[in-house]
Design a protein around this motif. Structure first.
Motif, PDB file in Angstrom:
ATOM      1  N   SER A 139      12.305  -8.831  -2.739  1.00 31.11           N
ATOM      2  CA  SER A 139      11.886  -7.577  -3.361  1.00 31.11           C
ATOM      3  C   SER A 139      13.139  -6.769  -3.641  1.00 31.11           C
ATOM      4  N   GLY A 140      13.037  -5.836  -4.570  1.00 34.62           N
ATOM      5  CA  GLY A 140      14.192  -5.020  -4.896  1.00 34.62           C
ATOM      6  C   GLY A 140      14.037  -4.350  -6.233  1.00 34.62           C
ATOM      7  N   ASP A 141      15.021  -3.536  -6.574  1.00 33.42           N
ATOM      8  CA  ASP A 141      15.054  -2.864  -7.868  1.00 33.42           C
ATOM      9  C   ASP A 141      15.895  -3.694  -8.837  1.00 33.42           C
ATOM     10  N   PHE A 142      15.306  -4.054  -9.955  1.00 39.47           N
ATOM     11  CA  PHE A 142      16.002  -4.777 -11.015  1.00 39.47           C
ATOM     12  C   PHE A 142      15.708  -4.091 -12.337  1.00 39.47           C
ATOM     13  N   CYS A 143      16.635  -4.187 -13.268  1.00 46.54           N
ATOM     14  CA  CYS A 143      16.338  -3.712 -14.615  1.00 46.54           C
ATOM     15  C   CYS A 143      16.175  -4.924 -15.518  1.00 46.54           C
ATOM     16  N   ARG A 144      15.244  -4.809 -16.441  1.00 48.51           N
ATOM     17  CA  ARG A 144      14.977  -5.872 -17.400  1.00 48.51           C
ATOM     18  C   ARG A 144      15.297  -5.341 -18.790  1.00 48.51           C
ATOM     19  N   CYS A 145      16.060  -6.091 -19.549  1.00 47.66           N
ATOM     20  CA  CYS A 145      16.442  -5.613 -20.874  1.00 47.66           C
ATOM     21  C   CYS A 145      16.666  -6.801 -21.794  1.00 47.66           C
ATOM     22  N   PHE A 146      16.832  -6.504 -23.065  1.00 42.91           N
ATOM     23  CA  PHE A 146      17.127  -7.538 -24.036  1.00 42.91           C
ATOM     24  C   PHE A 146      18.617  -7.844 -24.028  1.00 42.91           C
ATOM     25  N   TYR A 147      18.927  -9.126 -23.953  1.00 40.32           N
ATOM     26  CA  TYR A 147      20.291  -9.574 -24.233  1.00 40.32           C
ATOM     27  C   TYR A 147      20.288 -10.015 -25.684  1.00 40.32           C
ATOM     28  N   TYR A 148      21.250  -9.557 -26.456  1.00 44.40           N
ATOM     29  CA  TYR A 148      21.299  -9.970 -27.844  1.00 44.40           C
ATOM     30  C   TYR A 148      22.660 -10.566 -28.188  1.00 44.40           C
ATOM     31  N   LYS A 149      22.670 -11.436 -29.171  1.00 42.81           N
ATOM     32  CA  LYS A 149      23.895 -12.042 -29.659  1.00 42.81           C
ATOM     33  C   LYS A 149      23.846 -11.985 -31.173  1.00 42.81           C
ATOM     34  N   ASP A 150      24.840 -11.384 -31.762  1.00 44.11           N
ATOM     35  CA  ASP A 150      24.822 -11.160 -33.197  1.00 44.11           C
ATOM     36  C   ASP A 150      26.025 -11.843 -33.847  1.00 44.11           C
ATOM     37  N   HIS A 151      25.984 -13.147 -33.872  1.00 43.64           N
ATOM     38  CA  HIS A 151      27.031 -13.916 -34.527  1.00 43.64           C
ATOM     39  C   HIS A 151      26.344 -14.828 -35.549  1.00 43.64           C
ATOM     40  N   ARG A 152      26.748 -16.058 -35.624  1.00 42.18           N
ATOM     41  CA  ARG A 152      26.118 -16.966 -36.577  1.00 42.18           C
ATOM     42  C   ARG A 152      24.650 -17.185 -36.222  1.00 42.18           C
ATOM     43  N   ASP A 153      24.376 -17.301 -34.934  1.00 47.52           N
ATOM     44  CA  ASP A 153      22.996 -17.483 -34.481  1.00 47.52           C
ATOM     45  C   ASP A 153      22.524 -16.193 -33.831  1.00 47.52           C
ATOM     46  N   LYS A 154      21.572 -15.548 -34.464  1.00 48.45           N
ATOM     47  CA  LYS A 154      21.073 -14.287 -33.927  1.00 48.45           C
ATOM     48  C   LYS A 154      19.860 -14.546 -33.038  1.00 48.45           C
ATOM     49  N   PHE A 155      19.824 -13.928 -31.887  1.00 47.57           N
ATOM     50  CA  PHE A 155      18.652 -14.016 -31.042  1.00 47.57           C
ATOM     51  C   PHE A 155      18.701 -12.884 -30.032  1.00 47.57           C
ATOM     52  N   GLU A 156      17.596 -12.649 -29.390  1.00 44.44           N
ATOM     53  CA  GLU A 156      17.551 -11.723 -28.265  1.00 44.44           C
ATOM     54  C   GLU A 156      16.517 -12.232 -27.279  1.00 44.44           C
ATOM     55  N   ALA A 157      16.762 -11.993 -26.004  1.00 45.05           N
ATOM     56  CA  ALA A 157      15.878 -12.513 -24.965  1.00 45.05           C
ATOM     57  C   ALA A 157      15.946 -11.620 -23.748  1.00 45.05           C
ATOM     58  N   TRP A 158      14.899 -11.606 -22.974  1.00 52.33           N
ATOM     59  CA  TRP A 158      14.868 -10.810 -21.759  1.00 52.33           C
ATOM     60  C   TRP A 158      15.803 -11.397 -20.708  1.00 52.33           C
ATOM     61  N   ILE A 159      16.526 -10.535 -20.014  1.00 50.46           N
ATOM     62  CA  ILE A 159      17.311 -10.923 -18.847  1.00 50.46           C
ATOM     63  C   ILE A 159      17.099  -9.863 -17.767  1.00 50.46           C
ATOM     64  N   TYR A 160      17.525 -10.187 -16.556  1.00 50.97           N
ATOM     65  CA  TYR A 160      17.435  -9.238 -15.438  1.00 50.97           C
ATOM     66  C   TYR A 160      18.818  -8.979 -14.861  1.00 50.97           C
ATOM     67  N   LEU A 161      19.055  -7.725 -14.484  1.00 47.83           N
ATOM     68  CA  LEU A 161      20.254  -7.335 -13.745  1.00 47.83           C
ATOM     69  C   LEU A 161      19.818  -6.658 -12.448  1.00 47.83           C
ATOM     70  N   PRO A 162      20.514  -6.915 -11.344  1.00 49.02           N
ATOM     71  CA  PRO A 162      20.140  -6.302 -10.064  1.00 49.02           C
ATOM     72  C   PRO A 162      20.600  -4.854  -9.977  1.00 49.02           C
ATOM     73  N   VAL A 163      19.824  -4.041  -9.260  1.00 54.60           N
ATOM     74  CA  VAL A 163      20.173  -2.619  -9.098  1.00 54.60           C
ATOM     75  C   VAL A 163      20.414  -2.274  -7.621  1.00 54.60           C
ATOM     76  N   LYS A 164      19.365  -2.366  -6.768  1.00 59.81           N
ATOM     77  CA  LYS A 164      19.555  -1.992  -5.368  1.00 59.81           C
ATOM     78  C   LYS A 164      18.323  -2.378  -4.537  1.00 59.81           C
ATOM     79  N   ASP A 165      18.448  -2.135  -3.222  1.00 60.35           N
ATOM     80  CA  ASP A 165      17.332  -2.240  -2.257  1.00 60.35           C
ATOM     81  C   ASP A 165      16.705  -3.635  -2.222  1.00 60.35           C
TER      82      ASP A 165
END
Length: 206
Positions: A139-165
């Protein structure tokens, strides 16, 4: 005035959606070693426990390194981020104790994981790959956001980063979702493709 209030409420709703408060998750670790490697390499993926409704659930990349403090800040706001592109605002001035907290999270994940599957692919005596799949409920605090890449191949996808607790959730193994996690077939997951879209775990043939 009313339009400004509605705009603020909409922004707050998006921010709360992306910045998850303390919730329960399953971290799936793919520990892989090729014939040419000396050590196993860990790849971390994550999914909320309440999203596991069967054996074909979805996994998302969990980043525990490489991102900057502005990436974390933007993720908590609900903005899209690009981890591997540096800009003038790129910084690594995390809050005091944050980086130590991430080291402790890694120890928590690795120290409380349960091995649920082994996968071995062999071509020759020296050309092979061993993959061990582990699960750690936390259990814990995480943020979920879009990771995007804007080069020849464009895409975006959900990823998670840890925050605390962060803490270990031993009670997970007594709920029904644990059986879905234990008996799913992970051999189809491209575990080392962190920069790709979310990965569905295909239903086990068992």
């Amino acid at each position: 005035m009313k339009s400004k209030l509605m705009l603020f409420i909409a922004f707050l709703t998006i921010a709360l959606f992306c910045y998850s408060q303390t919730s329960k998750y399953v971290v799936v670790t793919f520990s892989a070693k090729r014939g040419i490697d000396k050590h196993f390499v860990n790849y971390y993926w994550i999914t909320p426990v309440d999203s596991i409704k069967g054996m074909n659930f979805c996994l998302y990349p969990l980043y525990l390194a490489e991102y900057s403090s502005d990436n974390l800040y933007d993720c908590k706001k609900g903005d899209s981020i690009n981890i591997f592109t540096h800009t003038v605002k790129t910084a690594y001035d995390f809050e005091d104790g944050y980086e130590q907290g991430i080291e402790e999270l890694i120890s928590l994940i690795d120290g409380n994981r349960t091995k649920i599957q082994s996968i071995k692919t062999k071509w020759t005596n020296k050309a092979y790959i061993d993959i061990n799949v582990y699960v750690t409920p936390i259990s814990g605090d995480f943020c979920r956001c879009f990771y995007y890449k804007d080069h020849r191949d464009k895409f975006e996808a959900w990823i998670y980063l840890p925050v605390k607790d962060f803490s270990f959730e031993k009670a997970f193994w007594s709920i029904s979702a644990a059986n879905f996690v234990k008996y799913a077939n992970y051999s189809h997951v491209e575990y080392n493709s962190h920069l790709l879209h979310e990965r569905y775990v295909q239903e086990s043939l068992k």
